[in-house]
Design a protein around this motif. Structure first.
Motif, PDB file in Angstrom:
ATOM      1  N   UNK A   1       0.847  -1.190   0.000  1.00 34.70           N
ATOM      2  CA  UNK A   1       0.000   0.000   0.000  1.00 34.70           C
ATOM      3  C   UNK A   1       0.880   1.236   0.000  1.00 34.70           C
ATOM      4  N   UNK A   2       0.406   2.294  -0.645  1.00 31.99           N
ATOM      5  CA  UNK A   2       1.089   3.585  -0.591  1.00 31.99           C
ATOM      6  C   UNK A   2       0.285   4.487   0.341  1.00 31.99           C
ATOM      7  N   UNK A   3       0.873   4.850   1.469  1.00 31.08           N
ATOM      8  CA  UNK A   3       0.167   5.619   2.490  1.00 31.08           C
ATOM      9  C   UNK A   3       0.479   7.101   2.308  1.00 31.08           C
ATOM     10  N   UNK A   4      -0.522   7.911   2.002  1.00 33.84           N
ATOM     11  CA  UNK A   4      -0.299   9.339   1.730  1.00 33.84           C
ATOM     12  C   UNK A   4      -0.038  10.140   2.996  1.00 33.84           C
ATOM     13  N   UNK A   5       0.306  11.394   2.816  1.00 33.54           N
ATOM     14  CA  UNK A   5       0.512  12.296   3.946  1.00 33.54           C
ATOM     15  C   UNK A   5      -0.819  12.578   4.636  1.00 33.54           C
ATOM     16  N   UNK A   6      -0.816  12.489   5.969  1.00 34.69           N
ATOM     17  CA  UNK A   6      -2.007  12.761   6.763  1.00 34.69           C
ATOM     18  C   UNK A   6      -1.585  13.473   8.046  1.00 34.69           C
ATOM     19  N   UNK A   7      -2.544  14.170   8.658  1.00 35.59           N
ATOM     20  CA  UNK A   7      -2.259  14.924   9.881  1.00 35.59           C
ATOM     21  C   UNK A   7      -2.620  14.123  11.127  1.00 35.59           C
ATOM     22  N   UNK A   8      -1.786  14.246  12.153  1.00 37.55           N
ATOM     23  CA  UNK A   8      -1.982  13.481  13.379  1.00 37.55           C
ATOM     24  C   UNK A   8      -1.663  14.317  14.611  1.00 37.55           C
TER      25      UNK A   8
ATOM     26  N   UNK B   1      -5.115  10.110  13.802  1.00 38.10           N
ATOM     27  CA  UNK B   1      -5.273  10.948  12.605  1.00 38.10           C
ATOM     28  C   UNK B   1      -6.375  11.983  12.821  1.00 38.10           C
ATOM     29  N   UNK B   2      -6.194  13.146  12.192  1.00 43.71           N
ATOM     30  CA  UNK B   2      -7.185  14.221  12.256  1.00 43.71           C
ATOM     31  C   UNK B   2      -7.690  14.547  10.849  1.00 43.71           C
ATOM     32  N   UNK B   3      -8.947  14.984  10.734  1.00 39.54           N
ATOM     33  CA  UNK B   3      -9.498  15.327   9.412  1.00 39.54           C
ATOM     34  C   UNK B   3      -8.710  16.452   8.746  1.00 39.54           C
ATOM     35  N   UNK B   4      -8.886  16.559   7.424  1.00 45.57           N
ATOM     36  CA  UNK B   4      -8.125  17.521   6.639  1.00 45.57           C
ATOM     37  C   UNK B   4      -8.389  18.971   7.049  1.00 45.57           C
ATOM     38  N   UNK B   5      -9.558  19.241   7.609  1.00 49.13           N
ATOM     39  CA  UNK B   5      -9.866  20.633   7.961  1.00 49.13           C
ATOM     40  C   UNK B   5      -9.110  21.121   9.202  1.00 49.13           C
ATOM     41  N   UNK B   6      -8.448  20.204   9.919  1.00 52.88           N
ATOM     42  CA  UNK B   6      -7.696  20.594  11.114  1.00 52.88           C
ATOM     43  C   UNK B   6      -6.332  21.137  10.693  1.00 52.88           C
ATOM     44  N   UNK B   7      -6.106  22.423  10.950  1.00 54.68           N
ATOM     45  CA  UNK B   7      -4.838  23.067  10.627  1.00 54.68           C
ATOM     46  C   UNK B   7      -3.932  23.082  11.860  1.00 54.68           C
ATOM     47  N   UNK B   8      -2.688  23.450  11.657  1.00 54.70           N
ATOM     48  CA  UNK B   8      -1.737  23.571  12.764  1.00 54.70           C
ATOM     49  C   UNK B   8      -2.253  24.570  13.803  1.00 54.70           C
ATOM     50  N   UNK B   9      -2.724  25.715  13.335  1.00 53.50           N
ATOM     51  CA  UNK B   9      -3.191  26.755  14.249  1.00 53.50           C
ATOM     52  C   UNK B   9      -4.408  26.278  15.044  1.00 53.50           C
TER      53      UNK B   9
ATOM     54  N   UNK C   1       2.456  13.334   8.527  1.00 48.70           N
ATOM     55  CA  UNK C   1       3.305  12.162   8.355  1.00 48.70           C
ATOM     56  C   UNK C   1       2.931  11.454   7.061  1.00 48.70           C
ATOM     57  N   UNK C   2       3.936  11.186   6.234  1.00 51.04           N
ATOM     58  CA  UNK C   2       3.734  10.424   4.997  1.00 51.04           C
ATOM     59  C   UNK C   2       4.548   9.143   5.094  1.00 51.04           C
ATOM     60  N   UNK C   3       3.883   8.012   5.145  1.00 49.11           N
ATOM     61  CA  UNK C   3       4.584   6.735   5.296  1.00 49.11           C
ATOM     62  C   UNK C   3       5.093   6.180   3.974  1.00 49.11           C
ATOM     63  N   UNK C   4       4.401   6.497   2.894  1.00 51.12           N
ATOM     64  CA  UNK C   4       4.847   6.011   1.594  1.00 51.12           C
ATOM     65  C   UNK C   4       4.549   4.530   1.394  1.00 51.12           C
ATOM     66  N   UNK C   5       5.445   3.840   0.675  1.00 49.14           N
ATOM     67  CA  UNK C   5       5.215   2.433   0.347  1.00 49.14           C
ATOM     68  C   UNK C   5       5.402   1.550   1.579  1.00 49.14           C
ATOM     69  N   UNK C   6       4.391   0.738   1.854  1.00 52.61           N
ATOM     70  CA  UNK C   6       4.415  -0.141   3.023  1.00 52.61           C
ATOM     71  C   UNK C   6       3.842  -1.507   2.667  1.00 52.61           C
ATOM     72  N   UNK C   7       4.138  -2.471   3.502  1.00 53.45           N
ATOM     73  CA  UNK C   7       3.450  -3.763   3.468  1.00 53.45           C
ATOM     74  C   UNK C   7       2.587  -3.823   4.721  1.00 53.45           C
TER      75      UNK C   7
ATOM     76  N   UNK D   1       7.335   0.042   6.673  1.00 51.38           N
ATOM     77  CA  UNK D   1       7.797   0.668   5.446  1.00 51.38           C
ATOM     78  C   UNK D   1       8.726  -0.275   4.673  1.00 51.38           C
ATOM     79  N   UNK D   2       8.622  -0.185   3.338  1.00 49.87           N
ATOM     80  CA  UNK D   2       9.471  -1.013   2.476  1.00 49.87           C
ATOM     81  C   UNK D   2       9.970  -0.183   1.288  1.00 49.87           C
ATOM     82  N   UNK D   3      10.939  -0.746   0.603  1.00 49.02           N
ATOM     83  CA  UNK D   3      11.396  -0.181  -0.669  1.00 49.02           C
ATOM     84  C   UNK D   3      11.716  -1.323  -1.610  1.00 49.02           C
ATOM     85  N   UNK D   4      11.819  -1.015  -2.886  1.00 47.87           N
ATOM     86  CA  UNK D   4      12.164  -2.038  -3.858  1.00 47.87           C
ATOM     87  C   UNK D   4      13.638  -2.416  -3.739  1.00 47.87           C
TER      88      UNK D   4
END
Length: 207
Positions: A22-29, A106-114, A140-146, A203-206
């Protein structure tokens, strides 16, 4: 329509019972670092602090505050990235007192730093706790993972990780580090150990 992570984000939170990529995108936490045995009170306090912030955000409209872009949603599950202190990594038996972790929700996209900082301040005033000053709001963006779904007690997870590493060998992937993530789909307070569901990920890589 209410956003339900179990339905809308199945690929992230409800993996199959066999390893997949899976490719895990950037999300806020909201994140909180800690160490020690997860069966001790300090761990429960850390979990409680993260949930207090997460539920504070979800309940904002009922308090008369509606952030821009707000939508109805279910609070996301607790996640934890796990490691061991350096001297404990080669031990034959896991010493849980030597565990090092980063808990997060994880927090929804509408949650900003401020806005996140405003919530931390508000909760700190209403329900003071020393750990609130250590909470961070991070992208946090995890990227390619198993990942795969583990069924059963946490102590049985090594068998699932062995399957995941075997999958990597068979598919030309290399595990990036010994760190791994656990996503707690089940409520441990209400679920028998043999019925627990935990999404495991690293996390993994090729090659």
């Amino acid at each position: 329509m209410k956003y339900e992570w179990k339905k809308n984000d199945k690929t992230l939170y409800m993996p199959k019972n066999a390893p997949t990529v899976i490719d895990v995108p950037a999300m806020n936490y909201f994140t909180l670092h800690g160490s020690g045995n997860p069966n001790h009170a300090a761990f429960e306090e850390a979990v409680g602090v993260l949930y207090s912030l997460s539920y504070a955000i979800r309940m904002m409209p009922k308090k008369g505050v509606t952030p821009e872009g707000y939508y109805e949603y279910t609070v996301f599950p607790l996640e934890g990235v796990w490691d061991l202190e350096e001297e404990a990594r080669g031990a034959a038996v896991l010493d849980k007192d030597k565990l090092v972790y980063t808990l997060m929700i994880r927090q929804p996209e509408f949650v900003t730093e401020a806005f996140a900082q405003e919530v931390i301040e508000t909760v700190s005033q209403k329900k003071p706790h020393p750990l609130l000053s250590k909470v961070r709001f991070e992208t946090i963006e995890e990227g390619m993972c198993v990942q795969m779904m583990h069924h059963g007690p946490y102590d049985d997870e090594p068998a699932s990780f062995a399957r995941m590493e075997q999958y990597c060998e068979e598919h030309g992937l290399i595990r990036v580090s010994k760190l791994h993530k656990e996503i707690y789909i089940s409520d441990v307070r209400k679920t028998q150990p043999d019925k627990l569901k935990t999404a495991l990920r690293f996390k993994v890589r090729n090659v």
